[in-house]
Motif scaffolding. Structure first.
Motif, short mmCIF file in Angstrom:
data_model
loop_
_atom_site.label_atom_id
_atom_site.label_comp_id
_atom_site.label_asym_id
_atom_site.label_seq_id
_atom_site.Cartn_x
_atom_site.Cartn_y
_atom_site.Cartn_z
N GLN A 1 28.92 34.39 36.46
CA GLN A 1 27.88 34.13 35.46
C GLN A 1 28.27 32.88 34.67
OE1 GLN A 1 24.73 34.02 34.13
NE2 GLN A 1 24.72 36.24 34.19
N VAL A 2 27.35 31.98 34.54
CA VAL A 2 27.59 30.76 33.79
C VAL A 2 27.45 31.03 32.30
CG1 VAL A 2 26.69 28.44 33.34
CG2 VAL A 2 26.80 29.30 35.68
N GLN A 3 28.35 30.47 31.52
CA GLN A 3 28.26 30.57 30.06
C GLN A 3 27.75 29.26 29.50
OE1 GLN A 3 32.22 31.89 28.89
NE2 GLN A 3 31.47 34.00 28.74
N LEU A 4 26.86 29.36 28.52
CA LEU A 4 26.22 28.19 27.93
C LEU A 4 26.57 28.14 26.44
CD1 LEU A 4 22.75 28.75 29.60
CD2 LEU A 4 24.43 27.01 30.26
N VAL A 5 26.97 26.97 25.98
CA VAL A 5 27.29 26.79 24.57
C VAL A 5 26.55 25.57 24.05
CG1 VAL A 5 29.09 26.41 22.87
CG2 VAL A 5 29.56 27.84 24.87
N GLU A 6 25.64 25.80 23.12
CA GLU A 6 24.86 24.72 22.52
C GLU A 6 25.51 24.28 21.20
OE1 GLU A 6 22.01 27.68 24.54
OE2 GLU A 6 23.62 27.82 23.05
N SER A 7 25.40 23.00 20.90
CA SER A 7 25.94 22.47 19.65
C SER A 7 25.17 21.21 19.25
CB SER A 7 27.43 22.15 19.81
OG SER A 7 27.61 21.15 20.80
N CYS A 95 19.73 26.04 25.69
CA CYS A 95 19.67 25.46 27.03
C CYS A 95 19.77 26.59 28.04
CB CYS A 95 20.77 24.45 27.26
SG CYS A 95 22.44 25.09 27.09
N ASN A 96 19.21 26.38 29.21
CA ASN A 96 19.28 27.35 30.28
C ASN A 96 18.69 26.72 31.54
OD1 ASN A 96 19.45 29.87 31.76
ND2 ASN A 96 19.39 30.89 29.77
N LYS A 97 18.71 27.47 32.61
CA LYS A 97 18.09 27.01 33.84
C LYS A 97 16.61 26.73 33.60
CE LYS A 97 18.96 29.46 37.46
NZ LYS A 97 19.00 30.69 38.27
N LEU A 98 16.04 25.86 34.37
CA LEU A 98 14.61 25.62 34.29
C LEU A 98 13.83 26.78 34.91
CD1 LEU A 98 12.18 23.82 33.70
CD2 LEU A 98 12.60 22.69 35.91
N ASN A 99 14.39 27.37 35.94
CA ASN A 99 13.67 28.41 36.69
C ASN A 99 14.37 29.75 36.56
OD1 ASN A 99 11.71 26.54 37.91
ND2 ASN A 99 13.49 25.73 38.99
N ARG A 100 13.59 30.79 36.61
CA ARG A 100 14.15 32.15 36.59
C ARG A 100 14.85 32.44 37.90
NH1 ARG A 100 11.62 35.30 32.50
NH2 ARG A 100 9.93 34.18 31.47
N PRO A 101 15.79 33.39 37.91
CA PRO A 101 16.27 34.14 36.76
C PRO A 101 17.19 33.30 35.89
CG PRO A 101 17.54 34.74 38.69
CD PRO A 101 16.47 33.79 39.16
N PHE A 102 17.07 33.49 34.58
CA PHE A 102 17.88 32.72 33.65
C PHE A 102 19.30 33.26 33.63
CE2 PHE A 102 14.50 30.24 32.28
CZ PHE A 102 13.44 30.97 31.80
N TRP A 103 20.21 32.38 33.25
CA TRP A 103 21.55 32.83 32.89
C TRP A 103 21.46 33.50 31.51
CZ3 TRP A 103 23.09 27.26 34.32
CH2 TRP A 103 23.32 27.16 35.70
N ASP A 104 22.53 34.18 31.13
CA ASP A 104 22.56 34.75 29.79
C ASP A 104 22.37 33.64 28.76
OD1 ASP A 104 25.13 37.29 30.45
OD2 ASP A 104 22.96 37.26 30.81
N TRP A 105 21.53 33.90 27.77
CA TRP A 105 21.28 32.90 26.74
C TRP A 105 22.48 32.74 25.82
CZ3 TRP A 105 16.95 29.91 26.93
CH2 TRP A 105 15.93 30.35 27.78
N GLY A 106 22.77 31.51 25.42
CA GLY A 106 23.79 31.28 24.43
C GLY A 106 23.27 31.58 23.04
N GLN A 107 24.06 31.25 22.04
CA GLN A 107 23.66 31.51 20.66
C GLN A 107 22.66 30.49 20.15
OE1 GLN A 107 27.35 31.80 18.43
NE2 GLN A 107 27.40 34.01 18.75
N GLY A 108 22.56 29.38 20.82
CA GLY A 108 21.64 28.34 20.38
C GLY A 108 22.23 27.53 19.24
N THR A 109 21.51 26.49 18.88
CA THR A 109 21.91 25.66 17.75
C THR A 109 20.69 25.42 16.87
OG1 THR A 109 23.08 23.62 17.12
CG2 THR A 109 21.60 23.47 19.02
#
Length: 115
Positions: A1-7, A95-109
């Protein structure tokens, strides 16, 4: 699973600018079309801009001409340069993939634009 971190979010006056970053773990990032999304209070999450693995870009009407999406696959990072910000740009940006299924959403900024 990819982890996403927005800042990169913050408080800025109308007309100002911000540069958001999205750091992704793993090696698959470079193969995936990605998007920047935002969610304002009481509203649904919406796609703001997208970029393919081949660097083709697309923008929502509200972002076109003011925002620029880019990516650095060597750094597993995507960016959103936001210029001429407006109060209606106030939202949490994800941020996330453009197409489903999405990766787990980060916390956002959080981006807050004051008038």
């Amino acid at each position: 699973q990819v982890q996403l971190v927005e800042s990169g979010g913050g408080l800025v006056q109308a007309g100002g600018f911000l540069r958001l970053s999205c750091a992704a773990s793993g090696t698959i990032f470079r193969l995936i079309s990605m998007g920047w999304y935002r969610q304002a209070p009481g509203k649904q999450r919406e796609l703001v801009a997208s970029i393919t693995s081949g660097l083709s870009t697309n923008y929502a009407d509200s972002a076109r001409g003011r925002f620029t999406i880019s990516r650095d696959n060597a750094k597993n990072t995507m960016y959103l340069q936001m210029n001429s910000l407006k109060p209606e740009d106030t939202a949490v940006y994800y941020c996330n993939k453009l197409n489903r299924p999405f990766w787990d959403w980060g916390q956002g900024t959080q981006v807050t634009v004051s008038s």
